[in-house]
Design a protein around this motif. Structure first.
Motif, mmCIF file in Angstrom:
data_model
loop_
_atom_site.group_PDB
_atom_site.id
_atom_site.type_symbol
_atom_site.label_atom_id
_atom_site.label_comp_id
_atom_site.label_asym_id
_atom_site.label_seq_id
_atom_site.Cartn_x
_atom_site.Cartn_y
_atom_site.Cartn_z
ATOM 1 N N CYS A 1 0.741 -1.077 0.065
ATOM 2 C CA CYS A 1 0.156 -0.102 -0.100
ATOM 3 C C CYS A 1 0.787 1.294 -0.189
ATOM 4 O O CYS A 1 0.783 2.084 -0.813
ATOM 5 C CB CYS A 1 -0.841 0.118 1.236
ATOM 6 S SG CYS A 1 -2.349 -1.511 1.209
ATOM 7 N N ARG B 1 -11.517 -2.044 -4.810
ATOM 8 C CA ARG B 1 -10.617 -1.002 -4.568
ATOM 9 C C ARG B 1 -9.401 -0.972 -5.805
ATOM 10 O O ARG B 1 -9.326 0.138 -6.336
ATOM 11 C CB ARG B 1 -9.590 -1.234 -3.302
ATOM 12 C CG ARG B 1 -10.470 -1.084 -1.932
ATOM 13 C CD ARG B 1 -11.203 0.138 -1.866
ATOM 14 N NE ARG B 1 -11.828 0.109 -0.303
ATOM 15 C CZ ARG B 1 -12.504 0.841 -0.032
ATOM 16 N NH1 ARG B 1 -13.373 1.495 -1.023
ATOM 17 N NH2 ARG B 1 -13.437 0.661 1.211
ATOM 18 N N LYS B 2 -9.086 -2.413 -6.181
ATOM 19 C CA LYS B 2 -7.997 -2.455 -7.166
ATOM 20 C C LYS B 2 -8.598 -1.686 -8.671
ATOM 21 O O LYS B 2 -7.529 -1.158 -9.332
ATOM 22 C CB LYS B 2 -7.630 -3.938 -7.434
ATOM 23 C CG LYS B 2 -6.975 -4.168 -6.238
ATOM 24 C CD LYS B 2 -6.456 -5.906 -6.099
ATOM 25 C CE LYS B 2 -5.450 -6.029 -7.159
ATOM 26 N NZ LYS B 2 -5.009 -7.499 -7.003
ATOM 27 N N VAL C 1 -7.410 0.867 1.890
ATOM 28 C CA VAL C 1 -6.755 -0.746 1.893
ATOM 29 C C VAL C 1 -6.153 -1.084 2.949
ATOM 30 O O VAL C 1 -6.395 -2.176 3.712
ATOM 31 C CB VAL C 1 -6.043 -0.910 0.449
ATOM 32 C CG1 VAL C 1 -5.562 -2.282 0.663
ATOM 33 C CG2 VAL C 1 -6.921 -0.433 -0.716
ATOM 34 N N GLU D 1 -7.645 -7.612 -2.506
ATOM 35 C CA GLU D 1 -8.813 -6.875 -2.704
ATOM 36 C C GLU D 1 -9.413 -6.701 -1.179
ATOM 37 O O GLU D 1 -9.708 -7.639 -0.711
ATOM 38 C CB GLU D 1 -9.766 -7.375 -3.653
ATOM 39 C CG GLU D 1 -11.045 -6.596 -4.002
ATOM 40 C CD GLU D 1 -10.972 -5.129 -4.143
ATOM 41 O OE1 GLU D 1 -11.256 -4.326 -3.346
ATOM 42 O OE2 GLU D 1 -10.552 -4.875 -5.455
ATOM 43 N N THR D 2 -9.832 -5.537 -0.943
ATOM 44 C CA THR D 2 -10.340 -5.530 0.614
ATOM 45 C C THR D 2 -11.850 -4.746 0.409
ATOM 46 O O THR D 2 -12.279 -4.289 1.596
ATOM 47 C CB THR D 2 -9.427 -4.894 1.486
ATOM 48 O OG1 THR D 2 -9.389 -3.249 0.830
ATOM 49 C CG2 THR D 2 -8.173 -5.293 1.518
#
Length: 414
Positions: A219, A281-282, A328, A400-401
């Motif tokens: 991150c 998110r990604k 993230v 992925e979160t």
């Protein structure tokens, strides 16, 4: 937490946004007053830019201290001290001494390190997880409004002959006043040891948890590579590059470079909203990075397609994706280390900036104005494109979160 207490934290978050606004005004303003600062501190342009860059030394390291302080002592004391340090750093710029200038810039970096983690901490107390990325995006939006003001507003002031000491005096006074407002507005926090969200841990334990998680490092590195074109190029070097390489007048160069921060104003909340809305998110992170690359390629290879200020605005719009890793890292780590998680990503993000700044200065800053402008400008921009491409590649390793992924995991468990 009761609804009334959540509302108090939202009010406190609003005052935190004032701190963050001032952070970015002070961070970006030196870029439009380099000749005046050179005269004030009796130094050379290259040494002055190095002095301005010392901001990131303390900003990155003190981000760790800010994270510990928020988790251990709460936001009330932490934000008060951080804002006060920033105010003192501004006032030191009134002295015509290189020592005072370097000390002031180091203090500015140290104080500003508390701004964003503090705002995220207050937002995480006041907003639900479903709207946290939007709140973080709005926070960065306000910061970039400050960055825009630091160039759009301060640049014309300086051009019209306003004494730079007037700017630093009033910046210092406004920041000190904000410090006391934060102290009186932020609710007093109680550490409920029986709460499942708060666990009694040692001073360094939160960072052991965060830094042992590979996702935290990913991150920070991704965010740092996406931040660098704005923090190093747009907010430090761009005015000089547009003036000397592209032969822009000072006013045009200042307005063009400031458009990156203006793009952030829209890009941060917009991309934050989209990533919350789709629960991913990604994909949004990658899309923002691609927009950055396309805008920079147009700037150097198709400059006649549309004005450079639009290119820089689109760059800023896409670079709002640099804020997504901040959501993230909080989702990839336990709730009771939320302050330290933000401090950690700030440390890694601006650690990347601190490493890249002298590299860019040595490769492209020293040769500014001594080699053909078009070629020099293209090579310098390609340096940043390479970093953005690297960020996209690293993001492939990121888990992925988003909320949709969490829902899928819960359904699979049942």
């Amino acid at each position: 937490m009761s609804a009334s207490l959540k509302r108090l934290y939202i009010v406190a978050w609003v005052f935190g946004l004032v701190f963050y606004f001032l952070d970015y005004v002070i961070r970006s303003a030196p870029a439009v007053m380099i000749p005046q600062l050179v005269d004030n501190f009796n130094t050379t342009e290259l040494k002055l830019i190095s002095m301005v860059g010392t901001y990131y030394y303390t900003y990155s390291t003190c981000s760790l201290i800010a994270g510990i302080a928020l988790d251990k002592f709460g936001s009330k004391k932490s934000l008060f001290i951080g804002t006060l340090i920033l105010g003192v750093g501004c006032l030191l710029f009134l002295a015509s001494s290189q020592v005072a200038g370097i000390t002031g810039r180091l203090l500015q970096g140290a104080g500003c390190a508390f701004a964003f983690p503090g705002c995220v901490y207050l937002a995480s107390k006041g907003f639900s997880s479903k709207s946290l990325a939007t709140a973080i995006g709005a926070t960065q939006c306000i910061g970039m409004l400050g960055g825009t003001a630091g160039q759009f507003v301060v640049g014309p002031w300086v051009e019209e002959g306003v004494n730079i000491n007037t700017f630093w005096l009033w910046s210092g006074i406004a920041t000190v006043i904000t410090a006391f407002c934060l102290f009186f507005v932020i609710p007093k926090e109680k550490n409920e040891e029986g709460s499942p969200e708060e666990k009694p841990v040692g001073y360094l334990e939160p960072y052991k948890i965060v830094f042992r998680n590979p996702q935290s490092w990913l991150c920070g590195i991704i965010s740092g590579l996406l931040f660098a074109p704005t923090t190093i190029f747009a907010m430090t070097w761009a005015v000089a590059f547009f003036e000397k390489d592209r032969q822009f007048a000072f006013h045009e160069a200042a307005v063009t470079s400031a458009m990156v921060a203006f793009g952030w104003v829209f890009g941060c909340p917009l991309l934050g909203f989209i990533t919350d809305k789709i629960g991913r998110r990604k994909p949004v992170l990658a899309a923002g990075a691609v927009i950055m690359i396309l805008s920079l390629l147009q700037l150097i290879y198709l400059p006649e397609l549309y004005p450079a200020r639009i290119s820089m605005f689109i760059l800023g719009l896409g670079s709002g994706a640099a804020m997504i890793p901040y959501s993230v890292i909080k989702e990839a780590n336990p709730d009771f280390v939320k302050g330290s998680a933000t401090g950690a990503i700030n440390f890694i993000t601006f650690g990347v900036t601190t490493l890249l700044s002298p590299v860019f200065s040595r490769w492209f800053g020293k040769s500014l104005g001594t080699v053909p402008g078009t070629e020099h400008f293209q090579h310098s921009v390609l340096f940043w494109i390479t970093g953005i491409v690297l960020a996209i590649l690293i993001s492939l390793l990121l888990k992925e979160t988003g909320s949709r992924n969490q829902q899928t995991a819960i359904q699979a468990a049942h």
